[in-house]
Design an enzyme around this catalytic site. Structure first.
Site, PDB file in Angstrom:
ATOM      1  N   SER A 132       0.840  -1.193   0.000  1.00 41.20           N
ATOM      2  CA  SER A 132       0.000   0.000   0.000  1.00 41.20           C
ATOM      3  C   SER A 132       0.878   1.247   0.000  1.00 41.20           C
ATOM      4  O   SER A 132       2.076   1.185   0.284  1.00 41.20           O
ATOM      5  CB  SER A 132      -0.884   0.000   1.260  1.00 41.20           C
ATOM      6  N   TYR A 182      -2.900  -0.895  10.171  1.00 41.31           N
ATOM      7  CA  TYR A 182      -2.856  -1.060   8.720  1.00 41.31           C
ATOM      8  C   TYR A 182      -1.434  -0.862   8.202  1.00 41.31           C
ATOM      9  O   TYR A 182      -0.938  -1.664   7.392  1.00 41.31           O
ATOM     10  CB  TYR A 182      -3.812  -0.069   8.058  1.00 41.31           C
TER      11      TYR A 182
END
Length: 275
Positions: free
Chosen positions: A143, A156
């Site tokens: 990401s 995350y």
């Protein structure tokens, strides 16, 4: 000019929506058969029907990637339906927002099991099969938050930095073999990830919904464009693919200002959010 050198079957997790769904179409166009994995069987069935015109063999597996036993069995399940697997796309992922001390241990573990542990488990399970192909590739989705780590994203970011570190080390270990590895860092891709995210803050439901809507405004690039960039990266044997100007800019700023990058990026994010 690079040519597509992969044959046989591609396994894609998180295939029911977003980047995974777009990759299914992109890889089918490259002549790959598909083994599609997602926790949502309804999404998989709709995708299988949509892919019918591509005339590729498509099988679906409604599985939870956090179920370790199911992932250990998956290679044999796929082998019963397909010939050689040459591409593994570890794309399944979830989001969890909230300050670290607001996120319960069970929620943290839930995210890590899906975003990181499943990547390790599936890579371990499929690697012996990939080694049997003439040419094979592992594609792991990290990401933008595997490059930078904003506040409220401790869980995350931890998972996506872990995917990045695991992928880079494994890529070096596989160097010179028939198996290559590409780690992907998407920026703001227009997927369901923000809508489906768990938000752990002390706020009324309407405030949580407002935050999800604000995050969705930052997700602009289409999954189809992201899939195209990933396929091009695989075709050119790239070790890392940055998708979107936001990911490219963040990578540059983080490299130039490793300790203070968020002062710059945070102001930009606030400006884009209209606050």
């Amino acid at each position: 000019m690079a040519t597509w050198g992969y044959r046989g079957t591609a396994v894609i997790t998180g295939a029911g929506s977003g980047i995974g769904r777009a990759l299914a179409f992109a890889l089918a166009e490259k002549g790959m058969d598909l083994a599609l994995v997602d926790i949502r069987e309804d999404r998989l069935e709709e995708l299988r029907q949509a892919l019918a015109s591509n005339q590729r063999k498509v099988t679906i597996y409604a599985r939870d990637v956090a179920d370790r036993d199911a992932m250990r069995r998956l290679p044999s399940d796929v082998a019963a339906d397909h010939d050689q697997v040459s591409v593994l796309v570890n794309n399944a992922g979830v989001a969890l927002g909230g300050q670290f001390d607001q996120v319960a241990e069970d929620d943290f573990d839930w995210l890590m099991n899906i975003n990181f542990r499943s990547v390790v488990d599936l890579t371990r399970a499929f690697l012996p099969h990939l080694r049997e192909a003439a040419r094979a590739r592992i594609v792991n989705t990290s990401s933008l938050f595997g490059i930078i780590a904003p506040p409220g994203q401790a869980a995350y970011s931890a998972s996506k930095f872990a995917v990045r570190g695991f992928s880079e080390a494994l890529r070096h270990e596989l160097d010179g073999s028939n198996v290559g590895l590409t780690v992907v860092h998407p920026g703001g891709i227009a997927t369901n990830i923000a809508t489906d995210a768990r938000i752990k803050i002390d706020a009324p439901p309407e405030e949580i919904e407002k935050r999800k809507q604000s995050m969705n405004k930052l997700l602009r690039l289409s999954p189809e464009k992201a899939a195209k960039a990933i396929v091009e990266g695989v075709e050119k044997h790239r070790g890392r693919v940055l998708i979107g100007n936001d990911a490219k800019a963040a990578a540059l700023v983080a490299r130039l200002f490793p300790e203070t990058y968020y002062r710059l990026i945070g102001m930009q994010m606030k400006g884009n959010d209209g606050t």
